[in-house]
Design a protein around this motif. Structure first.
Motif, PDB file in Angstrom:
ATOM      1  N   ARG A 168       0.871  -1.179   0.000  1.00  0.00           N
ATOM      2  CA  ARG A 168       0.000   0.000   0.000  1.00  0.00           C
ATOM      3  C   ARG A 168       0.901   1.219   0.000  1.00  0.00           C
ATOM      4  NH1 ARG A 168      -5.442   0.481   3.618  1.00  0.00           N
ATOM      5  NH2 ARG A 168      -6.364   2.074   2.308  1.00  0.00           N
ATOM      6  N   ILE A 169       0.593   2.184  -0.860  1.00  0.00           N
ATOM      7  CA  ILE A 169       1.464   3.346  -1.055  1.00  0.00           C
ATOM      8  C   ILE A 169       0.798   4.599  -0.518  1.00  0.00           C
ATOM      9  CG2 ILE A 169       2.648   4.786  -2.755  1.00  0.00           C
ATOM     10  CD1 ILE A 169       2.776   2.254  -4.554  1.00  0.00           C
ATOM     11  N   VAL A 170       1.572   5.357   0.260  1.00  0.00           N
ATOM     12  CA  VAL A 170       1.141   6.645   0.781  1.00  0.00           C
ATOM     13  C   VAL A 170       1.849   7.717  -0.043  1.00  0.00           C
ATOM     14  CG1 VAL A 170       1.058   8.176   2.782  1.00  0.00           C
ATOM     15  CG2 VAL A 170       0.919   5.688   3.111  1.00  0.00           C
ATOM     16  N   GLY A 171       1.089   8.483  -0.816  1.00  0.00           N
ATOM     17  CA  GLY A 171       1.646   9.613  -1.547  1.00  0.00           C
ATOM     18  C   GLY A 171       1.616  10.831  -0.649  1.00  0.00           C
ATOM     19  N   ILE A 172       2.736  11.534  -0.585  1.00  0.00           N
ATOM     20  CA  ILE A 172       2.844  12.708   0.282  1.00  0.00           C
ATOM     21  C   ILE A 172       3.269  13.896  -0.565  1.00  0.00           C
ATOM     22  CG2 ILE A 172       3.989  13.709   2.291  1.00  0.00           C
ATOM     23  CD1 ILE A 172       4.553  10.780   3.180  1.00  0.00           C
ATOM     24  N   ARG A 187      -6.882   1.277  -2.298  1.00  0.00           N
ATOM     25  CA  ARG A 187      -5.718   1.111  -1.413  1.00  0.00           C
ATOM     26  C   ARG A 187      -4.848   2.368  -1.351  1.00  0.00           C
ATOM     27  NH1 ARG A 187      -3.299  -3.825  -0.492  1.00  0.00           N
ATOM     28  NH2 ARG A 187      -1.358  -2.996  -1.330  1.00  0.00           N
ATOM     29  N   ALA A 188      -5.089   3.346  -2.226  1.00  0.00           N
ATOM     30  CA  ALA A 188      -4.272   4.563  -2.283  1.00  0.00           C
ATOM     31  C   ALA A 188      -4.519   5.446  -1.069  1.00  0.00           C
ATOM     32  CB  ALA A 188      -4.570   5.343  -3.560  1.00  0.00           C
ATOM     33  N   ILE A 189      -3.443   6.058  -0.603  1.00  0.00           N
ATOM     34  CA  ILE A 189      -3.504   7.007   0.505  1.00  0.00           C
ATOM     35  C   ILE A 189      -2.749   8.256   0.067  1.00  0.00           C
ATOM     36  CG2 ILE A 189      -2.879   7.447   2.915  1.00  0.00           C
ATOM     37  CD1 ILE A 189      -2.757   4.356   3.259  1.00  0.00           C
ATOM     38  N   ALA A 190      -3.325   9.427   0.334  1.00  0.00           N
ATOM     39  CA  ALA A 190      -2.671  10.679  -0.033  1.00  0.00           C
ATOM     40  C   ALA A 190      -2.672  11.631   1.148  1.00  0.00           C
ATOM     41  CB  ALA A 190      -3.382  11.316  -1.223  1.00  0.00           C
ATOM     42  N   VAL A 191      -1.559  12.349   1.301  1.00  0.00           N
ATOM     43  CA  VAL A 191      -1.399  13.324   2.380  1.00  0.00           C
ATOM     44  C   VAL A 191      -0.773  14.576   1.791  1.00  0.00           C
ATOM     45  CG1 VAL A 191      -0.245  13.812   4.575  1.00  0.00           C
ATOM     46  CG2 VAL A 191      -1.003  11.485   4.072  1.00  0.00           C
ATOM     47  N   LEU A 216       0.972  17.937   3.151  1.00  0.00           N
ATOM     48  CA  LEU A 216       1.504  18.478   4.398  1.00  0.00           C
ATOM     49  C   LEU A 216       1.623  19.993   4.406  1.00  0.00           C
ATOM     50  CD1 LEU A 216       4.257  15.861   5.230  1.00  0.00           C
ATOM     51  CD2 LEU A 216       2.013  16.122   6.273  1.00  0.00           C
ATOM     52  N   SER A 217       1.915  20.577   3.273  1.00  0.00           N
ATOM     53  CA  SER A 217       2.081  22.029   3.220  1.00  0.00           C
ATOM     54  C   SER A 217       1.936  22.482   1.785  1.00  0.00           C
ATOM     55  CB  SER A 217       3.465  22.426   3.761  1.00  0.00           C
ATOM     56  OG  SER A 217       4.477  21.933   2.901  1.00  0.00           O
ATOM     57  N   GLY A 218       1.746  23.768   1.628  1.00  0.00           N
ATOM     58  CA  GLY A 218       1.720  24.279   0.279  1.00  0.00           C
ATOM     59  C   GLY A 218       0.737  25.401   0.089  1.00  0.00           C
ATOM     60  N   MET A 219       0.873  25.983  -1.073  1.00  0.00           N
ATOM     61  CA  MET A 219      -0.038  27.045  -1.491  1.00  0.00           C
ATOM     62  C   MET A 219      -0.600  26.623  -2.842  1.00  0.00           C
ATOM     63  SD  MET A 219       2.213  30.388  -0.399  1.00  0.00           S
ATOM     64  CE  MET A 219       1.427  31.352  -1.649  1.00  0.00           C
ATOM     65  N   GLY A 220      -1.694  27.181  -3.209  1.00  0.00           N
ATOM     66  CA  GLY A 220      -2.286  26.835  -4.487  1.00  0.00           C
ATOM     67  C   GLY A 220      -3.074  25.552  -4.381  1.00  0.00           C
ATOM     68  N   SER A 221      -3.346  24.958  -5.527  1.00  0.00           N
ATOM     69  CA  SER A 221      -4.246  23.803  -5.547  1.00  0.00           C
ATOM     70  C   SER A 221      -3.570  22.515  -5.990  1.00  0.00           C
ATOM     71  CB  SER A 221      -5.434  24.103  -6.455  1.00  0.00           C
ATOM     72  OG  SER A 221      -4.986  24.330  -7.780  1.00  0.00           O
ATOM     73  N   ASP A 222      -2.244  22.494  -6.130  1.00  0.00           N
ATOM     74  CA  ASP A 222      -1.588  21.256  -6.550  1.00  0.00           C
ATOM     75  C   ASP A 222      -1.904  20.152  -5.548  1.00  0.00           C
ATOM     76  OD1 ASP A 222      -0.102  19.392  -7.896  1.00  0.00           O
ATOM     77  OD2 ASP A 222       1.844  20.137  -7.215  1.00  0.00           O
ATOM     78  N   GLY A 223      -2.427  19.071  -6.037  1.00  0.00           N
ATOM     79  CA  GLY A 223      -2.823  17.943  -5.208  1.00  0.00           C
ATOM     80  C   GLY A 223      -4.320  17.772  -5.118  1.00  0.00           C
ATOM     81  N   THR A 224      -5.070  18.842  -5.340  1.00  0.00           N
ATOM     82  CA  THR A 224      -6.524  18.793  -5.178  1.00  0.00           C
ATOM     83  C   THR A 224      -7.174  17.793  -6.135  1.00  0.00           C
ATOM     84  OG1 THR A 224      -6.531  21.090  -4.466  1.00  0.00           O
ATOM     85  CG2 THR A 224      -8.639  20.167  -5.171  1.00  0.00           C
ATOM     86  N   LEU A 225      -6.846  17.852  -7.413  1.00  0.00           N
ATOM     87  CA  LEU A 225      -7.450  16.933  -8.380  1.00  0.00           C
ATOM     88  C   LEU A 225      -7.023  15.494  -8.113  1.00  0.00           C
ATOM     89  CD1 LEU A 225      -7.163  19.041 -11.656  1.00  0.00           C
ATOM     90  CD2 LEU A 225      -9.182  18.671 -10.214  1.00  0.00           C
ATOM     91  N   GLY A 226      -5.770  15.305  -7.733  1.00  0.00           N
ATOM     92  CA  GLY A 226      -5.298  13.965  -7.404  1.00  0.00           C
ATOM     93  C   GLY A 226      -5.993  13.400  -6.181  1.00  0.00           C
ATOM     94  N   LEU A 227      -6.208  14.241  -5.166  1.00  0.00           N
ATOM     95  CA  LEU A 227      -6.941  13.803  -3.980  1.00  0.00           C
ATOM     96  C   LEU A 227      -8.370  13.401  -4.351  1.00  0.00           C
ATOM     97  CD1 LEU A 227      -5.882  16.464  -1.315  1.00  0.00           C
ATOM     98  CD2 LEU A 227      -5.429  14.017  -1.223  1.00  0.00           C
ATOM     99  N   GLN A 228      -8.996  14.176  -5.219  1.00  0.00           N
ATOM    100  CA  GLN A 228     -10.355  13.859  -5.654  1.00  0.00           C
ATOM    101  C   GLN A 228     -10.397  12.528  -6.398  1.00  0.00           C
ATOM    102  OE1 GLN A 228     -11.358  17.400  -7.862  1.00  0.00           O
ATOM    103  NE2 GLN A 228     -12.063  18.484  -6.049  1.00  0.00           N
ATOM    104  N   ALA A 229      -9.380  12.256  -7.211  1.00  0.00           N
ATOM    105  CA  ALA A 229      -9.323  10.981  -7.954  1.00  0.00           C
ATOM    106  C   ALA A 229      -9.186   9.810  -6.982  1.00  0.00           C
ATOM    107  CB  ALA A 229      -8.167  10.993  -8.946  1.00  0.00           C
ATOM    108  N   ILE A 230      -8.338   9.959  -5.981  1.00  0.00           N
ATOM    109  CA  ILE A 230      -8.161   8.896  -4.983  1.00  0.00           C
ATOM    110  C   ILE A 230      -9.459   8.676  -4.211  1.00  0.00           C
ATOM    111  CG2 ILE A 230      -7.014   8.363  -2.777  1.00  0.00           C
ATOM    112  CD1 ILE A 230      -4.430   9.490  -4.067  1.00  0.00           C
ATOM    113  N   ARG A 231     -10.063   9.754  -3.773  1.00  0.00           N
ATOM    114  CA  ARG A 231     -11.317   9.676  -3.003  1.00  0.00           C
ATOM    115  C   ARG A 231     -12.424   9.023  -3.829  1.00  0.00           C
ATOM    116  NH1 ARG A 231     -13.034   8.386   1.477  1.00  0.00           N
ATOM    117  NH2 ARG A 231     -14.882   9.447   2.185  1.00  0.00           N
TER     118      ARG A 231
END
Length: 158
Positions: free
Chosen positions: A18-22, A132-136, A138-153
């Protein structure tokens, strides 16, 4: 490397940890260190870290993070199989994806300033790991990660 048979076939979820993307911004080193300090070996998870890095500079991210954890920390290499209880960090000026539990590096398609490397990783994790995907993030500005989080969810991941 020998041929893969039976349960060892690429894509067999039982053989891929199982992979945790951070995801973290360029200033996220302290958050990454604090996160990794809390991880004990033996949980059978793999951690893949994408941080916004200066594409023109060599990074010491793997070496710095190794001081915060007992898990081995490696800079990702193209074709590297993800192993449990390991940490992988993105090299500068690359996009990082996971396919069948294998890391893939590519030259960024977008010019600097328009890149969304966290979305790219998280979207590949959604396709590769599904629920099985997990995404976290931790910090940042802007929206990078938002679409990927939605895909995982959308596929039942965390």
């Amino acid at each position: 490397m020998g041929s893969l048979t039976g349960a060892d076939q690429p894509g067999d979820p039982s053989t891929i940890p199982r992979i945790v993307g951070i995801g973290a911004s360029a200033g996220g080193l302290a958050a990454l260190e604090q996160f990794l300090e809390q991880i004990a070996p033996g949980n059978d998870l793999a951690y893949v870290i994408v941080q916004h890095l200066d594409p023109t500079q060599k990074t010491l991210l793997a070496e710095l993070l190794q001081q915060a954890t007992k898990l081995p920390v490696r800079e990702a290499e193209n074709g590297m199989r993800v192993e449990p209880d390991s940490v992988y960090v993105i090299p500068p000026n690359t996009e990082l994806t996971v396919v069948d539990g294998v890391l893939h590096l590519a030259t960024p398609a977008e010019p600097r300033g328009f890149r969304l490397p966290i979305n790219i990783l998280f979207s590949s994790l959604a396709r590769d790991q599904g629920e099985r995907a997990i995404a976290v993030i931790l910090s940042g500005m802007g929206s990078d990660g938002t679409l990927g989080l939605q895909a995982i969810r959308a596929l039942g991941g965390l």
